[in-house]
Write an enzyme that holds these catalytic residues in place. Structure first.
Site, short mmCIF file in Angstrom:
data_model
loop_
_atom_site.label_atom_id
_atom_site.label_comp_id
_atom_site.label_asym_id
_atom_site.label_seq_id
_atom_site.Cartn_x
_atom_site.Cartn_y
_atom_site.Cartn_z
N CYS A 1 0.83 -1.20 0.00
CA CYS A 1 0.00 0.00 0.00
C CYS A 1 0.87 1.25 0.00
CB CYS A 1 -0.95 0.00 1.19
SG CYS A 1 -0.14 -0.11 2.81
N HIS B 1 1.62 5.19 9.81
CA HIS B 1 0.77 4.12 9.27
C HIS B 1 -0.17 3.57 10.34
CE1 HIS B 1 -0.42 0.48 7.18
NE2 HIS B 1 0.27 0.84 6.12
#
Length: 474
Positions: free
Chosen positions: A269, A296
């Protein structure tokens, strides 16, 4: 507008866009907001009174499978209409995909999900949403390990309701007798297995399918090749591939992929979030070196409470801590952009939020620039060109992470956080590390299956699949 958009999608395989944003299966409010978004391009809203006549003409044309951007069409008419009627102009612009010139639909193409976790369920939602005329991607089966009593009902419940992404848009039924879930009329068979080499997919009526492995259990060619069983033509991994497995970031290097390749990775990602803006910045300003720091959201790989973990820090409680950890995104850049010579380093901090992350790119450029030049350039890149489906842009001053839940872009440039000082550029990039990444996965599957159709009207840049000969040939 909604009935015409739906009919074109279901019956002809035509996807209606507005400045690269799909209007298929969208609500009235969503369509109005997308029209308002045009202010970022022309400085004024695009009215539905202006786009509706074009849409009505499209409903009457004998169109082949393609994508049509109403925003581009309206802007082209303003500039090049030349006194012609909307019907005359639209027919002329779309002559390549109407009547005898229309492309034949390349689908349907079977898809199998191996694993049904966070990414697997979101990819399932996207595939079900895109079923359309039945000539696109068709989710046929999901392979999972048996989870015990009531396994199928529990998996249906997880697909139906999601704490982050909300309710499934439609209906879900459980067919326990046939080990199937029926989602919006799509029959999805559940195959219980812990060994990919034991499965014959043709026994379930599946043929030439693309299998999406979202378990991350195998990452090299040898391990992933176990999926190449009867009924499976290609394997796509939703994690960084190891060894000689191609790492694809849609929008950047997908068109360079050898379409005979049977094992492919969609990278991570974070790689998908940083590579499009890196590509854009390197093309215009050149990059000498850079560092990426990702803030994150925590993932299932971490522990709720302190417990043993093979990594040194990830065993500490995810909801209680900021957790420093490594990221492979920086090293993965070289796989996605082999001509990119700048050295990129990186680290990551896991934080106590369930979804949406931010990547901070600190870049040394080959030339000095200004904040205004960089932002205007990135704004234009996000609106048209080869990265318009992957890179988004926001000038809002009050956005926070939860505002980007459900974003379909690989990443979103935060204009107000951008810092430019001579040859130094610091970019803040939001990304929904679950849903945005899942959209990138589906885009890649569409490409390797030959179901990524050209966008019209075409522009001067390489922003439509129609300008890529090998794709048109499919």
């Amino acid at each position: 507008m909604i009935p015409i958009i739906g009919k074109l999608y279901r019956e002809k395989g035509v996807t209606i866009l507005l400045h690269s944003r799909s209007l298929v299966n969208k609500s009235v409010i969503s369509i109005l907001r997308t029209h308002r978004f045009a202010r970022q391009i022309e400085g004024e809203e695009l009215s539905i009174e202006e786009t509706l006549p074009f849409l009505e003409v499209l409903g009457e044309l004998d169109l082949g499978a393609c994508k049509i951007d109403l925003g581009r069409l309206a802007m082209a008419y303003r500039a090049e209409g030349g006194g012609r009627s909307v019907a005359e102009f639209t027919a002329a612009v779309l002559a390549e995909v109407t009547d005898g010139n229309k492309a034949e639909a390349q689908g349907p193409r079977d898809v199998v999900l191996y694993g049904f976790g966070r990414i697997g369920r979101l990819v399932a939602r996207l595939l079900i949403e895109k079923t359309g005329s039945g000539n696109g991607l068709n989710l046929r089966a999901v392979v999972v390990r048996k989870g015990g009593e009531g396994d199928l009902a529990k998996r249906a419940s997880l697909l139906r309701r999601d704490s982050v992404h909300g309710q499934f848009n439609g209906t879900i039924k459980v067919d326990a007798k046939n080990d199937a879930i029926i989602a919006n009329g799509n029959v999805i068979r559940f195959i219980y297995s812990d060994d990919p080499t034991t499965i014959d997919y043709t026994a379930h009526g599946i043929d030439e399918a693309i299998l999406i492995d979202n378990t991350g259990r195998w990452r090299d060619r040898q391990g992933l090749a176990q999926h190449l069983r009867p009924g499976i033509a290609k394997v796509l991994l939703t994690a960084p591939g190891k060894g000689d497995v191609p790492n694809i970031v849609h929008g950047v290097n997908h068109r360079g992929l050898d379409l005979s390749e049977r094992v492919v990775s969609c990278a991570s990602c974070t790689t998908n979030a940083i590579v499009p803006p890196l590509k854009a910045m390197d093309d215009e300003f050149g990059i000498v070196r850079g560092h990426v720091e990702t803030v994150h959201s925590f993932t299932n790989d971490q522990n709720l409470l302190d417990n043993f973990h093979k990594a040194d820090r990830r065993g500490r409680s995810a909801p209680f801590n900021l957790v420093l950890t490594e990221t492979g995104a920086a090293s993965a850049v070289a796989k996605a952009m082999p001509d990119f010579k700048a050295k990129i380093t990186g680290n990551s901090i896991r934080v106590p939020t369930p979804d949406v992350s931010v990547a901070i790119l600190n870049l040394q450029l080959q030339r000095e620039t200004t904040r205004e030049e960089v932002l205007e350039y990135l704004r234009r890149v996000s609106l048209s060109g080869p990265l318009s489906r992957n890179l988004d842009y926001t000038a809002a001053t009050d956005v926070v992470s939860s505002d980007f839940i459900g974003s379909r872009a690989a990443s979103i440039v935060d204009a107000n956080a951008t810092i430019i000082d001579g040859d130094t550029a610091i970019l803040y990039l939001w990304y929904d590390n679950e849903f945005g990444y899942s959209c990138q996965v589906v885009r890649t599957v569409q490409y390797i299956s030959g179901i990524e159709y050209p966008t019209y009207p075409r522009t001067g840049g390489h922003d439509s699949a129609a300008e890529i000969p090998e794709l048109v040939a499919q």
